[in-house]
Design a protein around this motif. Structure first.
Motif, PDB file in Angstrom:
ATOM      1  N   MET A   1      -3.170   0.853  -6.839  1.00 51.31           N
ATOM      2  CA  MET A   1      -2.959  -0.573  -6.607  1.00 51.31           C
ATOM      3  C   MET A   1      -3.563  -1.373  -7.756  1.00 51.31           C
ATOM      4  SD  MET A   1      -4.390  -3.013  -3.522  1.00 51.31           S
ATOM      5  CE  MET A   1      -3.299  -2.338  -2.296  1.00 51.31           C
ATOM      6  N   ALA A   6      -4.118  -6.178  -5.220  1.00 50.68           N
ATOM      7  CA  ALA A   6      -5.221  -6.072  -4.265  1.00 50.68           C
ATOM      8  C   ALA A   6      -5.751  -7.450  -3.905  1.00 50.68           C
ATOM      9  CB  ALA A   6      -6.340  -5.210  -4.848  1.00 50.68           C
ATOM     10  N   ASP A   9      -3.479  -8.999  -1.449  1.00 53.05           N
ATOM     11  CA  ASP A   9      -3.660  -8.407  -0.121  1.00 53.05           C
ATOM     12  C   ASP A   9      -4.891  -8.981   0.559  1.00 53.05           C
ATOM     13  OD1 ASP A   9      -1.413  -6.895  -0.374  1.00 53.05           O
ATOM     14  OD2 ASP A   9      -2.447  -5.002  -0.748  1.00 53.05           O
ATOM     15  N   ARG A  46     -12.504   0.038  -6.369  1.00 53.00           N
ATOM     16  CA  ARG A  46     -12.946   0.997  -5.356  1.00 53.00           C
ATOM     17  C   ARG A  46     -14.387   0.728  -4.946  1.00 53.00           C
ATOM     18  NH1 ARG A  46     -16.342   4.988  -5.268  1.00 53.00           N
ATOM     19  NH2 ARG A  46     -16.038   6.748  -3.815  1.00 53.00           N
ATOM     20  N   ALA A  70      -8.744  -0.690   5.620  1.00 54.46           N
ATOM     21  CA  ALA A  70      -7.426  -0.536   5.009  1.00 54.46           C
ATOM     22  C   ALA A  70      -7.461  -0.869   3.518  1.00 54.46           C
ATOM     23  CB  ALA A  70      -6.410  -1.431   5.727  1.00 54.46           C
ATOM     24  N   LEU A  71      -8.166  -1.942   3.166  1.00 50.06           N
ATOM     25  CA  LEU A  71      -8.281  -2.315   1.755  1.00 50.06           C
ATOM     26  C   LEU A  71      -9.013  -1.244   0.962  1.00 50.06           C
ATOM     27  CD1 LEU A  71      -9.104  -6.118   2.135  1.00 50.06           C
ATOM     28  CD2 LEU A  71      -7.057  -5.144   1.065  1.00 50.06           C
ATOM     29  N   ASP A  74      -6.676   1.601   0.326  1.00 51.20           N
ATOM     30  CA  ASP A  74      -5.719   1.231  -0.718  1.00 51.20           C
ATOM     31  C   ASP A  74      -6.363   1.221  -2.103  1.00 51.20           C
ATOM     32  OD1 ASP A  74      -3.741   0.940   1.164  1.00 51.20           O
ATOM     33  OD2 ASP A  74      -3.974  -1.241   1.346  1.00 51.20           O
ATOM     34  N   ALA A  75      -7.675   0.978  -2.147  1.00 53.66           N
ATOM     35  CA  ALA A  75      -8.383   0.910  -3.426  1.00 53.66           C
ATOM     36  C   ALA A  75      -8.858   2.276  -3.910  1.00 53.66           C
ATOM     37  CB  ALA A  75      -9.578  -0.036  -3.309  1.00 53.66           C
ATOM     38  N   ARG A 112      -2.599   5.524   9.808  1.00 51.65           N
ATOM     39  CA  ARG A 112      -2.321   6.187   8.531  1.00 51.65           C
ATOM     40  C   ARG A 112      -2.283   7.710   8.654  1.00 51.65           C
ATOM     41  NH1 ARG A 112      -4.082   2.639   3.443  1.00 51.65           N
ATOM     42  NH2 ARG A 112      -3.829   0.571   4.377  1.00 51.65           N
TER      43      ARG A 112
END
Length: 241
Positions: A1, A6, A9, A46, A70-71, A74-75, A112
């Motif tokens: 991402m 990000a 989001d 991250r 969730a973030l 994704d990171a 997920r």
């Protein structure tokens, strides 16, 4: 991402009520926090996600935790690392905070498709122990506090430094990262000297530590960060000598 994706989001997680009640707060959030702080290159996306999760968990901000799990995923934070962060911070922020964090993460993991196989083993093969450093730490704690609470001294040695800190599901640097973030978020700078030094011994740079402080000002508040700044300053100066 990408950092811009990000940031978008994260901006999307801001409740509509914020703009309706405090447009200025919405602007600071979108332009300052999400648009500038989160995209800063001094600390990876991250690491920022992991630091933020640690701060929210410490502050028992359960309403935001699921979105930040969730973030973090994704990171680039793995489910195992989130799981192990929750376990680790139970010892530093309390069992209630850890239980609440697990409850917040569970629906995200289910959505997920995270299974038990993706999570850290209970009985994992531990990382090597720095016996000299641990002996020095234990001697200090035992001689200083053994006549206050031998139970605390023993559990700190057996559960934390001979077990928890050696579990392989979270790199030593990351354990230090989330521990320092939790201490700052909890307003406990007096505990930071040991753990910030340990974080830097484990690979955190001074630039990353400074960026973590700047990041946490938005999540823990400026007063808590300014209480931590003198400790960080002393650690940086001592290590430069």
């Amino acid at each position: 991402m990408t950092t811009s994706a990000a940031a978008q989001d994260m901006a999307a997680t801001l409740p509509d009520a914020v703009g309706k009640v405090s447009p200025a707060l919405e602007a600071y959030s979108n332009d300052g926090l999400f648009g500038t702080v989160w995209t800063g290159e001094e600390l990876s996306m991250r690491d920022r996600a992991l630091v933020t999760f640690a701060a929210l968990m410490t502050r028992h901000e359960t309403g935001n935790l699921g979105e930040h799990v969730a973030l973090a995923l994704d990171a680039g934070v793995t489910p195992a690392e989130i799981s192990e962060t929750i376990t680790h911070l139970a010892f530093y922020t309390g069992w209630g905070n850890a239980t609440a964090a697990a409850e917040a993460a569970a629906p995200v993991f289910e959505e997920r498709g995270v299974s038990e196989d993706d999570l850290p083993a209970v009985d994992a093969e531990l990382l090597p122990l720095d016996e000299e450093a641990e002996a020095s730490r234990q001697d200090f704690v035992s001689s200083t506090y053994g006549n206050v609470s031998q139970g605390v001294v023993d559990n700190t040695e057996q559960m934390l430094f001979l077990d928890l800190w050696l579990r392989p599901a979270l790199e030593p640097r990351d354990r230090s990262l989330v521990t320092v973030a939790a201490l700052i978020a909890a307003g406990q700078p007096e505990q930071m000297t040991f753990h910030l030094n340990r974080a830097m011994d484990n690979g955190m740079t001074q630039e990353e530590a400074g960026a973590m402080l700047s990041h946490l000002a938005f999540y823990a508040g400026w007063p808590k960060v300014f209480s931590a700044m003198p400790v960080a300053k002393d650690v940086f100066e001592d290590r430069s000598q």
